[in-house]
Design a protein around this motif. Structure first.
Motif, mmCIF file in Angstrom:
data_model
loop_
_atom_site.group_PDB
_atom_site.id
_atom_site.type_symbol
_atom_site.label_atom_id
_atom_site.label_comp_id
_atom_site.label_asym_id
_atom_site.label_seq_id
_atom_site.Cartn_x
_atom_site.Cartn_y
_atom_site.Cartn_z
ATOM 1 N N GLN A 1 2.901 33.225 32.534
ATOM 2 C CA GLN A 1 4.077 32.465 32.129
ATOM 3 C C GLN A 1 3.830 31.606 30.900
ATOM 4 O O GLN A 1 4.789 31.259 30.199
ATOM 5 N N ALA B 1 11.191 27.428 26.035
ATOM 6 C CA ALA B 1 10.258 26.489 25.405
ATOM 7 C C ALA B 1 8.941 27.179 25.071
ATOM 8 O O ALA B 1 8.373 26.973 23.988
ATOM 9 N N SER C 1 14.880 27.511 30.910
ATOM 10 C CA SER C 1 14.565 26.527 29.870
ATOM 11 C C SER C 1 13.072 26.504 29.566
ATOM 12 O O SER C 1 12.665 26.423 28.394
ATOM 13 N N ALA C 2 12.252 26.586 30.619
ATOM 14 C CA ALA C 2 10.804 26.606 30.420
ATOM 15 C C ALA C 2 10.382 27.853 29.647
ATOM 16 O O ALA C 2 9.523 27.799 28.767
#
Length: 256
Positions: free
Chosen positions: A198, A227, A223-224
């Protein structure tokens, strides 16, 4: 900026025309890129607990693969070996325009010739996508396309130092296959490996847009993921610029 965009548009059009006669070769590229996701689809559909969305996921992976494929080890690296890259250095434009235009032209033809395959797989697997999920995945797809190009182009610049550039890029391709979401969806990986995958860029190049298109990610996870993709965009962009500057310096020192 307008001049740069015009140059990119003209280069894409030139490459699209140039590759239009190689339809038979494009078909082999499509089939070659689709083999791994199709095998993943076949295997994971028969794994207990994989879920009914695995077919949707792997169809999205095939689509992402066709739209983000990069072959700079066969195109750009060969220009280094043959010496034709010297001509690009003399043109009053960034040298990346040539590889970028060819990359986008190949992706265009691959996706066009891959549409029948996507249709067949989708109809036979009973796949359906939510329009909103697809819209959310579009920016991630664009980021994946840029990241994949920067990654492969950077590895292809190993041709400035070695004649084993295909092995270098093949190693990167294996990492994308194993950790990007083609060998197995990220959610199916064991916990330590899933966490590592990830935060590495390979999921952003392949599996993350597919996961968004299936609608299985929570807003926080999405959202992660965005980013991580944005962070790696900066890192790989810097690596590409550094590799180009060092490579050109070395290329000029050997009298090319």
């Amino acid at each position: 900026m307008s001049r740069l965009l015009r140059l990119i548009r003209l280069e894409i059009w030139r490459q699209v025309i140039g590759w239009s006669g190689a339809w038979w070769f494009i078909v082999t590229l499509v089939l070659g890129q689709a083999v791994a996701p199709l095998l993943g689809l076949f295997l994971w559909r028969h794994v207990p607990g994989a879920g009914s969305g695995v077919a949707t996921y792997y169809l999205a992976v095939i689509c992402v693969t066709l739209l983000t494929a990069s072959f700079e080890n066969h195109t750009f690296a060969q220009s280094i070996y043959s010496g034709t890259v010297a001509a690009a250095l003399l043109r009053p434009q960034p040298a990346v325009i040539g590889p970028l235009g060819e990359n986008l032209a190949i992706r265009f033809w691959m996706f066009l010739f891959g549409l029948p395959l996507l249709a067949v797989v989708g109809l036979t697997s009973g796949v359906s996508f939510a329009p909103l999920a697809v819209l959310v995945a579009v920016p991630a797809l664009v980021l994946a396309a840029v990241l994949h190009f920067l990654f492969v182009w950077t590895l292809a610049m190993a041709a400035f130092w070695t004649e084993r550039v295909h092995a270098v890029v093949a190693f990167g391709t294996v990492l994308i296959f194993l950790l990007g979401g083609s060998a197995a969806p990220n959610a199916m990986l064991p916990d330590p490996l899933r966490t590592v995958a990830q935060v590495l860029p390979f999921r952003s190049m392949l599996g993350f847009p597919a996961e968004l298109a299936t609608g299985t990610l929570t807003p926080a996870a999405a959202s992660a993921g965005y980013a991580v993709s944005a962070g790696w965009l900066v890192v790989l962009g810097a690596c590409a610029v550094a590799a180009w500057r060092l490579g050109v310096r070395r290329y000029s020192t050997v009298g090319a």
